[in-house]
Scaffold this motif. Structure first.
Motif, PDB file in Angstrom:
ATOM      1  N   GLU A 223       0.818  -1.213   0.000  1.00  0.00           N
ATOM      2  CA  GLU A 223       0.000   0.000   0.000  1.00  0.00           C
ATOM      3  C   GLU A 223       0.854   1.268   0.000  1.00  0.00           C
ATOM      4  O   GLU A 223       0.350   2.370   0.189  1.00  0.00           O
ATOM      5  CB  GLU A 223      -0.915   0.007   1.235  1.00  0.00           C
ATOM      6  N   GLU A 224       2.158   1.101  -0.249  1.00  0.00           N
ATOM      7  CA  GLU A 224       3.083   2.227  -0.153  1.00  0.00           C
ATOM      8  C   GLU A 224       2.735   3.357  -1.128  1.00  0.00           C
ATOM      9  O   GLU A 224       2.805   4.538  -0.768  1.00  0.00           O
ATOM     10  CB  GLU A 224       4.518   1.759  -0.401  1.00  0.00           C
ATOM     11  N   SER A 225       2.370   3.000  -2.361  1.00  0.00           N
ATOM     12  CA  SER A 225       2.109   4.055  -3.355  1.00  0.00           C
ATOM     13  C   SER A 225       0.878   4.870  -2.974  1.00  0.00           C
ATOM     14  O   SER A 225       0.849   6.097  -3.183  1.00  0.00           O
ATOM     15  CB  SER A 225       1.941   3.447  -4.749  1.00  0.00           C
ATOM     16  N   LEU A 226      -0.124   4.225  -2.409  1.00  0.00           N
ATOM     17  CA  LEU A 226      -1.318   4.942  -1.966  1.00  0.00           C
ATOM     18  C   LEU A 226      -0.971   5.879  -0.810  1.00  0.00           C
ATOM     19  O   LEU A 226      -1.398   7.042  -0.794  1.00  0.00           O
ATOM     20  CB  LEU A 226      -2.403   3.953  -1.549  1.00  0.00           C
ATOM     21  N   ALA A 227      -0.201   5.394   0.162  1.00  0.00           N
ATOM     22  CA  ALA A 227       0.201   6.247   1.284  1.00  0.00           C
ATOM     23  C   ALA A 227       1.027   7.429   0.799  1.00  0.00           C
ATOM     24  O   ALA A 227       0.869   8.559   1.272  1.00  0.00           O
ATOM     25  CB  ALA A 227       1.000   5.430   2.296  1.00  0.00           C
ATOM     26  N   ARG A 228       1.907   7.171  -0.164  1.00  0.00           N
ATOM     27  CA  ARG A 228       2.747   8.251  -0.699  1.00  0.00           C
ATOM     28  C   ARG A 228       1.883   9.309  -1.389  1.00  0.00           C
ATOM     29  O   ARG A 228       2.096  10.519  -1.220  1.00  0.00           O
ATOM     30  CB  ARG A 228       3.756   7.656  -1.673  1.00  0.00           C
ATOM     31  N   GLU A 229       0.885   8.860  -2.162  1.00  0.00           N
ATOM     32  CA  GLU A 229       0.008   9.811  -2.851  1.00  0.00           C
ATOM     33  C   GLU A 229      -0.762  10.674  -1.856  1.00  0.00           C
ATOM     34  O   GLU A 229      -0.856  11.903  -2.029  1.00  0.00           O
ATOM     35  CB  GLU A 229      -0.976   9.071  -3.756  1.00  0.00           C
ATOM     36  N   VAL A 230      -1.304  10.043  -0.807  1.00  0.00           N
ATOM     37  CA  VAL A 230      -2.062  10.806   0.180  1.00  0.00           C
ATOM     38  C   VAL A 230      -1.156  11.827   0.868  1.00  0.00           C
ATOM     39  O   VAL A 230      -1.527  12.994   1.038  1.00  0.00           O
ATOM     40  CB  VAL A 230      -2.716   9.859   1.207  1.00  0.00           C
ATOM     41  N   ALA A 231       0.037  11.407   1.258  1.00  0.00           N
ATOM     42  CA  ALA A 231       0.965  12.326   1.937  1.00  0.00           C
ATOM     43  C   ALA A 231       1.352  13.491   1.032  1.00  0.00           C
ATOM     44  O   ALA A 231       1.433  14.645   1.480  1.00  0.00           O
ATOM     45  CB  ALA A 231       2.210  11.561   2.395  1.00  0.00           C
ATOM     46  N   GLU A 232       1.583  13.201  -0.248  1.00  0.00           N
ATOM     47  CA  GLU A 232       1.944  14.281  -1.186  1.00  0.00           C
ATOM     48  C   GLU A 232       0.791  15.257  -1.373  1.00  0.00           C
ATOM     49  O   GLU A 232       1.005  16.467  -1.494  1.00  0.00           O
ATOM     50  CB  GLU A 232       2.364  13.676  -2.520  1.00  0.00           C
ATOM     51  N   ARG A 233      -0.419  14.753  -1.400  1.00  0.00           N
ATOM     52  CA  ARG A 233      -1.584  15.633  -1.542  1.00  0.00           C
ATOM     53  C   ARG A 233      -1.776  16.497  -0.292  1.00  0.00           C
ATOM     54  O   ARG A 233      -2.215  17.635  -0.379  1.00  0.00           O
ATOM     55  CB  ARG A 233      -2.838  14.804  -1.823  1.00  0.00           C
ATOM     56  N   ILE A 234      -1.466  15.937   0.869  1.00  0.00           N
ATOM     57  CA  ILE A 234      -1.586  16.716   2.111  1.00  0.00           C
ATOM     58  C   ILE A 234      -0.545  17.827   2.128  1.00  0.00           C
ATOM     59  O   ILE A 234      -0.834  18.975   2.470  1.00  0.00           O
ATOM     60  CB  ILE A 234      -1.409  15.801   3.341  1.00  0.00           C
ATOM     61  N   GLY A 235       0.667  17.480   1.779  1.00  0.00           N
ATOM     62  CA  GLY A 235       1.761  18.447   1.822  1.00  0.00           C
ATOM     63  C   GLY A 235       2.357  18.545   3.213  1.00  0.00           C
ATOM     64  O   GLY A 235       1.715  18.215   4.211  1.00  0.00           O
ATOM     65  N   PRO A 236       3.612  19.005   3.299  1.00  0.00           N
ATOM     66  CA  PRO A 236       4.287  19.063   4.598  1.00  0.00           C
ATOM     67  C   PRO A 236       3.660  20.101   5.519  1.00  0.00           C
ATOM     68  O   PRO A 236       3.057  21.060   5.033  1.00  0.00           O
ATOM     69  CB  PRO A 236       5.721  19.453   4.205  1.00  0.00           C
ATOM     70  N   PRO A 237       3.756  19.859   6.847  1.00  0.00           N
ATOM     71  CA  PRO A 237       4.438  18.723   7.476  1.00  0.00           C
ATOM     72  C   PRO A 237       3.504  17.517   7.615  1.00  0.00           C
ATOM     73  O   PRO A 237       2.378  17.659   8.103  1.00  0.00           O
ATOM     74  CB  PRO A 237       4.819  19.272   8.850  1.00  0.00           C
ATOM     75  N   VAL A 238       3.955  16.370   7.177  1.00  0.00           N
ATOM     76  CA  VAL A 238       3.216  15.120   7.348  1.00  0.00           C
ATOM     77  C   VAL A 238       4.214  13.976   7.349  1.00  0.00           C
ATOM     78  O   VAL A 238       5.161  13.965   6.551  1.00  0.00           O
ATOM     79  CB  VAL A 238       2.149  14.928   6.238  1.00  0.00           C
ATOM     80  N   ALA A 239       4.049  13.038   8.258  1.00  0.00           N
ATOM     81  CA  ALA A 239       4.896  11.842   8.299  1.00  0.00           C
ATOM     82  C   ALA A 239       4.208  10.737   7.511  1.00  0.00           C
ATOM     83  O   ALA A 239       2.979  10.717   7.387  1.00  0.00           O
ATOM     84  CB  ALA A 239       5.125  11.403   9.741  1.00  0.00           C
ATOM     85  N   SER A 240       5.007   9.837   6.970  1.00  0.00           N
ATOM     86  CA  SER A 240       4.449   8.781   6.138  1.00  0.00           C
ATOM     87  C   SER A 240       5.158   7.464   6.394  1.00  0.00           C
ATOM     88  O   SER A 240       6.368   7.436   6.665  1.00  0.00           O
ATOM     89  CB  SER A 240       4.567   9.155   4.662  1.00  0.00           C
ATOM     90  N   ALA A 241       4.396   6.374   6.279  1.00  0.00           N
ATOM     91  CA  ALA A 241       4.971   5.034   6.414  1.00  0.00           C
ATOM     92  C   ALA A 241       5.349   4.450   5.063  1.00  0.00           C
ATOM     93  O   ALA A 241       5.746   3.282   4.999  1.00  0.00           O
ATOM     94  CB  ALA A 241       3.967   4.109   7.101  1.00  0.00           C
ATOM     95  N   ALA A 242       5.229   5.235   3.988  1.00  0.00           N
ATOM     96  CA  ALA A 242       5.452   4.704   2.648  1.00  0.00           C
ATOM     97  C   ALA A 242       6.865   4.166   2.465  1.00  0.00           C
ATOM     98  O   ALA A 242       7.084   3.237   1.687  1.00  0.00           O
ATOM     99  CB  ALA A 242       5.154   5.778   1.604  1.00  0.00           C
ATOM    100  N   ASP A 243       7.834   4.729   3.187  1.00  0.00           N
ATOM    101  CA  ASP A 243       9.213   4.266   3.042  1.00  0.00           C
ATOM    102  C   ASP A 243       9.483   2.988   3.818  1.00  0.00           C
ATOM    103  O   ASP A 243      10.402   2.237   3.491  1.00  0.00           O
ATOM    104  CB  ASP A 243      10.190   5.354   3.508  1.00  0.00           C
ATOM    105  N   ALA A 244       8.693   2.718   4.845  1.00  0.00           N
ATOM    106  CA  ALA A 244       8.926   1.536   5.683  1.00  0.00           C
ATOM    107  C   ALA A 244       7.663   1.200   6.463  1.00  0.00           C
ATOM    108  O   ALA A 244       7.507   1.640   7.605  1.00  0.00           O
ATOM    109  CB  ALA A 244      10.096   1.780   6.636  1.00  0.00           C
ATOM    110  N   PRO A 245       6.723   0.451   5.859  1.00  0.00           N
ATOM    111  CA  PRO A 245       5.513   0.068   6.597  1.00  0.00           C
ATOM    112  C   PRO A 245       5.886  -0.640   7.899  1.00  0.00           C
ATOM    113  O   PRO A 245       6.726  -1.547   7.896  1.00  0.00           O
ATOM    114  CB  PRO A 245       4.803  -0.891   5.636  1.00  0.00           C
TER     115      PRO A 245
END
Length: 341
Positions: A223-245
């Motif tokens: 699900e990494e690509s979905l998490a990455r898309e959501v985080a990018e849409r939110i914009g910083p500051p936001v933490a994401s698990a896309a790099d390491a679930p």
């Protein structure tokens, strides 16, 4: 008969495994001297660590010869009772072939002859009635005189899991004094359960503006690509698990440290409930009545649409059951939950 050893064949889905905890706790109370052995996917060993509900765990075999390997495991275990929680034919085969004296399950998928105690499924006319899974599993345990309620569904969490979560959060800029708002956009069931990423991101931005951050976007493997898309849409500051679930034990700790969770109708929803975390559930194609238990700290957002609940993995139409839930509703439900926390 006082059992020496009890085998419980666990469900396959993470959420269903969490909803089986009240039944496991009822068995533990009823038979304190018995050895309770669990047969299931490896992830459940990590899920149920620190809950003190079993003595032994048998992972389901995989690959060629898995049925024979599962049968050998059950035969070597030699349980007196087998509680078979899934409804599938295959899940009842190994206890039957191993000649476990007492085999309890629902009479589904033509497997009644494999069971010594085959409970009739609940029906609503000609269809299966949408009874919450916690009650279904408790009904099976009650055959052995083990009584309980869905409120017995709390999960244990140890210091190692919490320390792992703290380290994982710290690496992403969330300190020990912070209580993040967790977002779970994924659902292993299929894309029909996924709330549109642009709407989830808008809800998250609204929540952050309301002071409900910091934000963290969670995900499981795949699900990494979905998490990455959501985080990018939110914009910083936001933490994401896309790099390491996070592994499941760490995920338990992250949720335990969280202020609240916004999630699809997926496994993390049930983890949060078991940990007492306020949760907003974006309910799409599935019937909410199958999970309508322990909702005191849960807000279910859904739409009654003509095509639902369809239980399809992929929406063949326009995904209206989820698209009609607005980000403003999501943040309003979250604010209401936190106001009465």
């Amino acid at each position: 008969m006082t059992p020496r050893r009890i085998l419980v064949r666990l469900p396959n889905w993470l959420g269903d495994g969490v909803m089986a905890v009240p039944a496991l706790r009822a068995l533990r109370r009823r038979f304190p001297a018995a050895e309770i052995c669990l047969l299931g996917r490896r992830l459940f060993e990590e899920l149920l660590a620190d809950s003190e509900l079993h003595q032994r765990f048998l992972p389901l075999a995989g690959g060629p010869g898995k049925a024979a390997a599962d049968l050998r495991g059950v035969r070597d275990l030699a349980p007196d009772f087998a509680l078979i929680l899934p409804h599938s034919f295959r899940s009842a085969v190994a206890p039957w072939r191993a000649r476990v004296p007492v085999r309890i399950g629902y009479a589904r998928e033509g497997r009644a002859r494999l069971l010594t105690h085959a409970l009739s499924p609940h029906h609503q006319g000609s269809a299966i009635a949408p009874v919450p899974m916690q009650y279904q599993y408790l009904e099976l345990a009650a055959v052995l005189g083990a009584e309980g309620t869905p409120e017995d569904g709390g999960l244990g969490i140890g210091e190692a899991a919490l320390a792992g979560a703290d380290a994982w959060l710290s690496e992403r800029g969330i300190g020990p004094g912070d209580a993040p708002l967790a977002l779970n956009p994924g659902a292993s069931f299929g894309p029909s359960k996924v709330y549109p990423p642009e709407l989830l991101a808008e809800a998250a931005v609204r929540a952050r503006r309301a002071g409900l951050g910091p934000l963290i976007v969670l995900c499981g493997p795949g699900e990494e690509s979905l998490a990455r898309e959501v985080a990018e849409r939110i914009g910083p500051p936001v933490a994401s698990a896309a790099d390491a679930p996070p592994p499941l034990g760490v995920l338990k700790g992250i949720l335990a440290r969280s202020r609240a969770l916004i999630t699809t109708d997926a496994g993390p929803r049930h983890l949060a409930t078991a940990l007492g975390v306020p949760t907003v559930v974006l309910m799409g194609p599935t019937d909410p009545r199958f999970t309508a238990a322990r909702l005191e700290r849960t807000a279910i957002l859904r739409r009654d649409v003509p095509c639902g609940p369809c239980h399809r993995k992929v929406c063949p139409l326009d995904h209206r059951c989820l698209r009609e839930i607005t980000p403003a509703e999501v943040v309003g439900a979250l604010s209401d939950l936190l106001a009465v926390r």
